[in-house]
Scaffold this motif. Structure first.
Motif, PDB file in Angstrom:
ATOM      1  N   ALA A  52       0.847  -1.132   0.003  1.00 57.01           N
ATOM      2  CA  ALA A  52       0.183   0.160   0.047  1.00 57.01           C
ATOM      3  C   ALA A  52       0.800   1.109  -0.051  1.00 57.01           C
ATOM      4  O   ALA A  52       1.976   1.368   0.767  1.00 57.01           O
ATOM      5  N   GLY A  53       0.534   2.220  -0.880  1.00 55.45           N
ATOM      6  CA  GLY A  53       1.162   3.366  -0.833  1.00 55.45           C
ATOM      7  C   GLY A  53       0.718   4.379   0.121  1.00 55.45           C
ATOM      8  O   GLY A  53      -0.242   4.432   0.651  1.00 55.45           O
ATOM      9  N   ALA A  54       1.557   5.440   0.321  1.00 54.86           N
ATOM     10  CA  ALA A  54       1.079   6.615   1.173  1.00 54.86           C
ATOM     11  C   ALA A  54       1.014   7.942   0.414  1.00 54.86           C
ATOM     12  O   ALA A  54      -0.058   8.900   0.379  1.00 54.86           O
ATOM     13  N   SER A  55       2.076   8.083  -0.683  1.00 58.95           N
ATOM     14  CA  SER A  55       2.140   9.174  -1.599  1.00 58.95           C
ATOM     15  C   SER A  55       1.603   8.465  -2.943  1.00 58.95           C
ATOM     16  O   SER A  55       2.348   8.240  -3.654  1.00 58.95           O
ATOM     17  N   MET A  56       0.290   8.645  -3.016  1.00 58.45           N
ATOM     18  CA  MET A  56      -0.241   8.043  -4.269  1.00 58.45           C
ATOM     19  C   MET A  56      -0.637   8.998  -5.438  1.00 58.45           C
ATOM     20  O   MET A  56      -1.083  10.094  -5.155  1.00 58.45           O
TER      21      MET A  56
ATOM     22  N   GLN B  15      10.793  13.328  -0.317  1.00 66.70           N
ATOM     23  CA  GLN B  15      10.520  11.999   0.339  1.00 66.70           C
ATOM     24  C   GLN B  15      11.644  11.194   0.584  1.00 66.70           C
ATOM     25  O   GLN B  15      11.573  10.361   1.595  1.00 66.70           O
TER      26      GLN B  15
ATOM     27  N   GLU C 168      10.024   3.950   5.700  1.00 66.02           N
ATOM     28  CA  GLU C 168      10.821   2.746   4.690  1.00 66.02           C
ATOM     29  C   GLU C 168      12.021   2.440   5.247  1.00 66.02           C
ATOM     30  O   GLU C 168      12.912   1.873   4.738  1.00 66.02           O
TER      31      GLU C 168
ATOM     32  N   ASP D  29      13.815  10.917  -4.474  1.00 65.98           N
ATOM     33  CA  ASP D  29      12.478  10.869  -4.994  1.00 65.98           C
ATOM     34  C   ASP D  29      11.681  11.983  -4.655  1.00 65.98           C
ATOM     35  O   ASP D  29      11.567  12.106  -3.174  1.00 65.98           O
TER      36      ASP D  29
ATOM     37  N   ARG E 181       6.316  -0.231  -2.304  1.00 63.76           N
ATOM     38  CA  ARG E 181       5.478   0.817  -1.709  1.00 63.76           C
ATOM     39  C   ARG E 181       6.085   1.132  -0.216  1.00 63.76           C
ATOM     40  O   ARG E 181       6.794   0.311   0.289  1.00 63.76           O
ATOM     41  N   SER E 182       5.465   2.249   0.373  1.00 64.65           N
ATOM     42  CA  SER E 182       5.769   2.536   1.822  1.00 64.65           C
ATOM     43  C   SER E 182       5.268   1.548   2.821  1.00 64.65           C
ATOM     44  O   SER E 182       5.652   1.349   3.686  1.00 64.65           O
TER      45      SER E 182
ATOM     46  N   LYS F 209      13.930  -0.552  -6.453  1.00 60.66           N
ATOM     47  CA  LYS F 209      13.652   0.441  -5.281  1.00 60.66           C
ATOM     48  C   LYS F 209      12.810  -0.318  -4.230  1.00 60.66           C
ATOM     49  O   LYS F 209      11.649  -0.575  -4.582  1.00 60.66           O
TER      50      LYS F 209
ATOM     51  N   LYS G  29       5.331  -0.154 -10.471  1.00 64.60           N
ATOM     52  CA  LYS G  29       4.630  -0.657  -9.223  1.00 64.60           C
ATOM     53  C   LYS G  29       3.463  -1.593  -9.398  1.00 64.60           C
ATOM     54  O   LYS G  29       2.562  -1.022  -9.875  1.00 64.60           O
TER      55      LYS G  29
ATOM     56  N   ASP H 278       6.776   8.466 -11.601  1.00 61.17           N
ATOM     57  CA  ASP H 278       6.046   7.571 -10.607  1.00 61.17           C
ATOM     58  C   ASP H 278       4.496   8.120 -10.598  1.00 61.17           C
ATOM     59  O   ASP H 278       3.712   7.557 -11.211  1.00 61.17           O
TER      60      ASP H 278
ATOM     61  N   HIS I 125       6.397  10.025   4.196  1.00 58.61           N
ATOM     62  CA  HIS I 125       7.008   8.997   5.065  1.00 58.61           C
ATOM     63  C   HIS I 125       7.565   9.204   6.260  1.00 58.61           C
ATOM     64  O   HIS I 125       7.740   8.497   7.204  1.00 58.61           O
TER      65      HIS I 125
ATOM     66  N   LEU J 293       9.034   4.220 -13.097  1.00 56.33           N
ATOM     67  CA  LEU J 293       8.834   3.092 -12.054  1.00 56.33           C
ATOM     68  C   LEU J 293       7.618   2.398 -12.147  1.00 56.33           C
ATOM     69  O   LEU J 293       6.704   2.685 -12.587  1.00 56.33           O
TER      70      LEU J 293
ATOM     71  N   GLU K 194      13.189  11.277  -9.248  1.00 56.66           N
ATOM     72  CA  GLU K 194      12.076  10.732  -9.450  1.00 56.66           C
ATOM     73  C   GLU K 194      10.967  11.901  -9.063  1.00 56.66           C
ATOM     74  O   GLU K 194      10.997  12.500  -8.098  1.00 56.66           O
TER      75      GLU K 194
HETATM   76  P1  PGA Z   1       4.478   5.311  -1.461  1.00 57.88           P
HETATM   77  O1  PGA Z   1       6.067   5.723  -1.894  1.00 57.88           O
HETATM   78  O2  PGA Z   1       4.554   3.763  -1.619  1.00 57.88           O
HETATM   79  O3  PGA Z   1       4.027   5.876  -0.552  1.00 57.88           O
HETATM   80  O4  PGA Z   1       3.571   5.721  -3.037  1.00 57.88           O
HETATM   81  C1  PGA Z   1       6.961   5.298  -2.694  1.00 57.88           C
HETATM   82  C2  PGA Z   1       7.261   6.176  -3.912  1.00 57.88           C
HETATM   83  O5  PGA Z   1       6.727   7.282  -3.827  1.00 57.88           O
HETATM   84  O6  PGA Z   1       8.001   5.696  -4.725  1.00 57.88           O
END
Ligand code: PGA
Ligand code: ZN
Length: 425
Positions: free
Chosen positions: A37-41, A160, A202, A239, A363-364, A385, A334, A309, A152, A332, A282
């Motif tokens: 799951a991401g945080a910065s999506m 980030q 992370e 990033d 992901r974070s 990464k 994902k 990304d 994060h 990137l 990034e």
């Molecule tokens: P995220 O961070 O998983 O919180 O989106 C990773 C990234 O930005 O590369």
């Protein structure tokens, strides 16, 4: 043939609920995967299905698990697991939305990855080897976080990820050796400054700094103190995740409480590229700043890798458009951003076709699942990464690559500097 699909709730590296899926085939083969799951999506990502309400901050996945057990499973049972594209298309059709919002990106990606794992298990080979299908593949150049930041680390600093890359290392294992020394040295440096305050999401050190530039200085110093030459030996990778603080061409930094327009922000980043040994950047601009990406890549794409990304969200059509725009030099990848293994691979293939570099990414919010180590090697992505050099959800991925390198023995090749992608035009 798929005979059973079982979803359950497990917990991710932030202590949040997530979806795990088991897939069984008629031949007895078994595959398992956990959704990250991401945080910065990016706003164009496949979306996870969360329950809302009071429990676990609204992040429970009861409905996504139910979607696996009540809808996805019954639809996939009887299908040929070898036909990943058909399996993935069946889930996309069943979902019926543009963004996976009904069944959940988390339910769908975990199932897609578990089907892939089951196929490799049926062939009785490790996943990387199954994906390589006899082709020569390389261990990826790792991109490893030393300081965390942005979303994060409660936006303690704006940028980030402050990462390093070791393109001059002779092997994946050696790149980890070098990283371990830089990470350890950075910890000592933070301790000496009285600013060692644990780690961010992370695993990079919590960024107790007064400015983004101060973090860059500390990173260069850590590389030097660890005994390496900052630059081509051990370089910096950032990033920026600029969508988190830049919208509609206005970039507002929390540090200093200042705002910049696109051109001003690009010249600040350009100054950093002049002042520090930065090999890769990034998301330097916001996801809505197409012109900014084009300008930045025109100015710096020849000497710095520029990765999309949030801007490209692992989407093949967006990747092709960005290549035409000359807006990035690398992409990137994902899986959960794309939604399925098939779509993630299509994005990677589109990038490769256009001469862009590829970085398979965690992901974070992660888990013990190490599928991305296999994807990055088996797909010969060139780069990986994962986050930092601590916390076992990160280390599990690095360690898995060590095992793959060992299994390849004398045939093992490390992408090293060739993993990086500068402007191909
Ligand atoms: P995220 O961070 O998983 O919180 O989106 C990773 C990234 O930005 O590369
Ligand atoms: Zn990012």
């Amino acid at each position: 043939t798929i005979i059973n699909v079982l979803g359950r709730r497990v917990w991710d590296s932030r202590g949040r609920p997530t979806v795990e899926v088991d897939v069984r085939l008629k031949c007895g083969a078994f595959g398992r995967a956990i959704a990250p799951a991401g945080a910065s999506m990016g706003s164009g990502e496949a979306v996870d299905l969360r329950d809302g309400g009071e429990a676990f901050g609204g992040l429970n996945v009861g409905r996504a698990v139910a979607a696996v057990n009540e809808e996805i499973g019954p639809a996939l049972v009887g299908m040929d697991a070898d036909l990943q594209e058909e399996v993935d298309r069946a889930m996309i059709t069943l979902d019926g939305t543009g963004n996976r919002g009904r069944l959940g990106g988390n339910a769908i990606v975990a199932t897609s990855m578990a089907v892939l794992q089951a196929r490799a298990a049926a062939e009785k080979v490790p996943l990387w080897q199954y994906l390589a299908a006899g082709r020569d593949v390389r261990l990826p150049l790792p991109e490893i976080q030393i300081f965390g930041g942005g979303a994060h680390a409660a936006r303690r600093v704006d940028i980030q990820d402050f990462m390093i890359m070791c393109p001059a290392a002779g092997s994946f294992a050696e790149a980890l050796d070098w990283t371990a020394e830089v990470y350890r040295t950075a910890g000592l440096l933070m301790k000496k400054r009285g600013s060692l305050q644990g780690v961010a999401d992370e695993g990079g050190y919590w960024p107790a700094f007064r400015s983004n530039e101060e973090v860059l200085e500390a990173l260069v110093k850590s590389i030097e103190m660890a005994g390496f030459k900052p630059g081509d030996e051990v370089g910096i990778s950032l990033d920026v995740a600029a969508s988190e603080f830049g919208k509609a061409g206005v970039y507002t930094l929390a540090l200093g409480n200042t705002s910049y327009d696109t051109d001003e922000w690009i010249s600040i980043l350009g100054q950093w590229l002049d002042d520090y040994p930065i090999l890769s950047v990034e998301d330097p601009l916001g996801e809505d700043d197409r012109q900014g990406f084009q300008t930045f890549t025109r100015l710096y794409g020849g000497r710095c890798q520029i990765i999309g990304d949030d801007y490209l969200v692992t989407n093949a059509a967006r990747v092709s458009e960005a290549a035409k725009d000359k807006a990035v030099t690398a992409v990137l990848i994902k899986p959960n951003q794309a939604g399925t293994i098939t779509e993630a691979f299509q994005a990677l293939a589109a990038a490769r076709e256009q001469g862009l570099g590829t970085i398979v990414s965690a992901r974070s919010g992660e888990s013990e699942d190490v599928i991305i180590s296999h994807l990055s090697t088996g797909w010969d992505a060139g780069q990986l990464k994962v986050g930092s050099f601590s916390r076992s959800e990160r280390m599990a991925k690095w360690n898995e690559c060590l095992r793959i390198e060992e299994a390849l023995g004398s045939r093992a090749r490390f992408a090293g500097r060739d993993g990086l992608a500068f402007a191909p035009w």
